[in-house]
Scaffold this active site. Sequence first.
Site, PDB file in Angstrom:
ATOM      1  N   HIS A 187      12.716  -8.145  -8.951  1.00  0.00           N
ATOM      2  CA  HIS A 187      13.541  -7.000  -8.540  1.00  0.00           C
ATOM      3  C   HIS A 187      14.753  -6.826  -9.435  1.00  0.00           C
ATOM      4  CE1 HIS A 187      10.969  -7.121  -4.976  1.00  0.00           C
ATOM      5  NE2 HIS A 187      11.099  -5.822  -5.119  1.00  0.00           N
ATOM      6  N   ARG A 292      14.419   2.461  -2.145  1.00  0.00           N
ATOM      7  CA  ARG A 292      14.400   1.072  -1.645  1.00  0.00           C
ATOM      8  C   ARG A 292      15.664   0.859  -0.798  1.00  0.00           C
ATOM      9  NH1 ARG A 292      12.067  -0.009  -7.117  1.00  0.00           N
ATOM     10  NH2 ARG A 292      10.217  -1.289  -6.855  1.00  0.00           N
ATOM     11  N   ARG A 328      11.793   4.329   1.992  1.00  0.00           N
ATOM     12  CA  ARG A 328      11.027   3.154   2.432  1.00  0.00           C
ATOM     13  C   ARG A 328      11.873   2.323   3.378  1.00  0.00           C
ATOM     14  NH1 ARG A 328       9.013  -1.338  -1.735  1.00  0.00           N
ATOM     15  NH2 ARG A 328      11.182  -1.980  -1.677  1.00  0.00           N
ATOM     16  N   GLU A 426       0.071  -2.345  -0.911  1.00  0.00           N
ATOM     17  CA  GLU A 426       0.526  -3.371  -1.852  1.00  0.00           C
ATOM     18  C   GLU A 426       0.017  -4.752  -1.470  1.00  0.00           C
ATOM     19  OE1 GLU A 426       4.843  -3.501  -1.996  1.00  0.00           O
ATOM     20  OE2 GLU A 426       5.015  -3.165   0.146  1.00  0.00           O
ATOM     21  N   ASN A 449       3.335  -3.834  -8.007  1.00  0.00           N
ATOM     22  CA  ASN A 449       3.999  -5.115  -8.281  1.00  0.00           C
ATOM     23  C   ASN A 449       3.497  -6.174  -7.303  1.00  0.00           C
ATOM     24  OD1 ASN A 449       5.481  -3.378  -9.888  1.00  0.00           O
ATOM     25  ND2 ASN A 449       7.152  -3.233  -8.430  1.00  0.00           N
ATOM     26  N   ASP A 450       3.576  -5.838  -6.017  1.00  0.00           N
ATOM     27  CA  ASP A 450       3.082  -6.803  -5.028  1.00  0.00           C
ATOM     28  C   ASP A 450       1.553  -6.839  -5.010  1.00  0.00           C
ATOM     29  OD1 ASP A 450       5.289  -8.156  -3.903  1.00  0.00           O
ATOM     30  OD2 ASP A 450       5.909  -6.279  -2.967  1.00  0.00           O
ATOM     31  N   ARG A 460       5.275 -13.020  -8.700  1.00  0.00           N
ATOM     32  CA  ARG A 460       5.851 -12.001  -9.592  1.00  0.00           C
ATOM     33  C   ARG A 460       7.220 -12.412 -10.122  1.00  0.00           C
ATOM     34  NH1 ARG A 460       7.356  -6.941  -5.585  1.00  0.00           N
ATOM     35  NH2 ARG A 460       8.779  -6.301  -7.218  1.00  0.00           N
ATOM     36  N   CYS A 497       3.829   3.749  -7.034  1.00  0.00           N
ATOM     37  CA  CYS A 497       5.274   3.615  -7.221  1.00  0.00           C
ATOM     38  C   CYS A 497       5.663   2.264  -7.806  1.00  0.00           C
ATOM     39  CB  CYS A 497       6.028   3.872  -5.918  1.00  0.00           C
ATOM     40  SG  CYS A 497       5.669   2.639  -4.656  1.00  0.00           S
TER      41      CYS A 497
HETATM   42  C1  PEP Z   1       5.686  -2.813  -5.390  1.00  0.00           C
HETATM   43  O1  PEP Z   1       5.486  -3.892  -4.807  1.00  0.00           O
HETATM   44  O2  PEP Z   1       4.967  -2.392  -6.316  1.00  0.00           O
HETATM   45  C2  PEP Z   1       6.827  -1.959  -4.991  1.00  0.00           C
HETATM   46  C3  PEP Z   1       6.986  -0.758  -5.476  1.00  0.00           C
HETATM   47  O3  PEP Z   1       7.732  -2.490  -4.126  1.00  0.00           O
HETATM   48  P1  PEP Z   1       8.827  -3.581  -4.556  1.00  0.00           P
HETATM   49  O4  PEP Z   1       8.792  -3.703  -6.055  1.00  0.00           O
HETATM   50  O5  PEP Z   1      10.138  -3.103  -4.058  1.00  0.00           O
HETATM   51  O6  PEP Z   1       8.351  -4.803  -3.870  1.00  0.00           O
HETATM   52 MG    MG Z   2       6.492  -4.325  -2.939  1.00  0.00          MG
END
Ligand code: PEP
Ligand code: MG
Length: 535
Positions: A187, A292, A328, A426, A449-450, A460, A497
């Site tokens: 993040h 976020r 979100r 995700e 990402n997740d 990650r 996203c």
């Molecule tokens: C993701 O997991 O791809 C996402 C957009 O949420 P975050 O990166 O805030 O976990």
């Molecule tokens: Mg996520």
Amino acid sequence: METFKGNKIHGGIAIGTVLFYSREQRKIARRRVDDVDKELARLDEAKRATVCRLQELCQRAREAADNQSAQIFESHLVMLEDYDLNTAIANIIKNQGVNAEYAVAVTGDSFVARFENIEDEYFRARGEDIRDVTERVIDALMGDANRLEVFEPSIIAAHDLTPSETLKTDKTKLLAFVTQKGSVNSHTAILSRAMNIPAVSGIDVKAEWDKRTAIVDGHSGIFILEPDDETIESYRSLQKNDERQARLLSRLKGVKTVAKNGRPLRLYANAGSLDDIDAALDNDAEGIGLLRTEFIFMGSPQMPTEQQQFEIYRRAVQKMAGKKLIIRTLDIGADKQLPYMALSKEDNPAMGCRAIRLCLARPELFKTQLRAIFRAGVYGDVSVMYPMIASVDEVRRIKRLADEVKEELANENIAYGSVEQGIMVETPAAAIISDILAKEVDFFSIGTNDLTQYTLAIDRQNSDLGEFFDSRHEAVLRLIKMTVDNAHSVGIWAGVCGELASDLSLVPKLVDMGVDELSVAAGMVLQVRKAVCEG
Ligand code: PEP
Ligand code: MG
């Protein structure tokens, strides 16, 4: 001159002075203040926030039948009101005309020293309590994690940076980040992209670099310490080149995002603050695809009330002036922590009580946020989106709570807007059952990402595993395709996203898969538009 090769986190070039930051060594500067009364009021406010925090911790401990901890927090509440301690702090502010955090720190040190010299172990332990209490007040004064004070434009060099440390730093003074830890999808990395600050990780950062001149080349993941004049010159011309490219891209502002096959795409931006929304609009984003909210919560010394949240969301939606805003709900847990929530430590927090699990476990917290979001819906095009969904049951429970919220608002004669409800896809589970989930919600937004982390079973956050963390892995791409197809088969839309949405060479493939929306960091919007339009 020394050159180090690390990982590219965010492009761009910075030339400037290094500020070495180490979390263990919070430096509290002594500052003269002009307005002593204002400083005393700051101190009062910080003490009030600390009382709330301690009361919350105390209550939490009681609920968990942890009487020992509850008693400690109670004793800290008493200490906070200690006459000698408070008089000493106030006197330093008044007599020396200095800042409150300095006064609290030196008073704390001198009280702790007094206790440390007492033989009795009980009293020595009280010294630790004083340390704890004064640190809490300093946290409230400086913002819990805002120990990174940047007074002049600097390249921040740190072993690692948490999202809240990154968030609470004065952006206008940030030239670049260079860290040892920090994967491309952490993040903190996402935040550096949102702020459009060059960043490199994987560099064995040293304290002695402090105040030395350096170059950060985020395009190639290079850090140069004490560059010679010739190197500085060549990097200055690369900086100029970046500026030229940015000017060329700005011609795409106002251009429609239409793929080569004629299919229009919604090109949205991700945001974590009202400033990010301004940046998104400056870059001609067509909406916000992911707000976020946990980043907004991190900027607050205590849990924002419904009214405070409502004001923020309303300002956000008003800024959007008719464009879509997808909010979100709280995605707290793992690397994103709220100090005032006192979440219990977990062995495996990325798989723990985070995001929607936490919200479902604490319906009062979740409903407060939903009330604020639904109320903000009166002012424009607002959607809400739920993170980390893994089952149909979760979605049904959420919808029941959302219905309760609307009913309660109606009974209280409080206006609320019509707000579409979507989920983040995700987890592999959500992608695999996306045919069933699609019948329950208004849209999908794929969090790559997740999705990558859980599909490939790779943390990650771990920069050492960077070479294995591959969002373009066939397994991830198949899950994306499956999700998009399942969304379309019941007539709802699906976007992406996660960071993969701004992987320029993959954008044409996402377009071919039928993705309807891409939501990316503000600074990437125009580059992604170019990639979509040129195919
Ligand atoms: C993701 O997991 O791809 C996402 C957009 O949420 P975050 O990166 O805030 O976990
Ligand atoms: Mg996520």
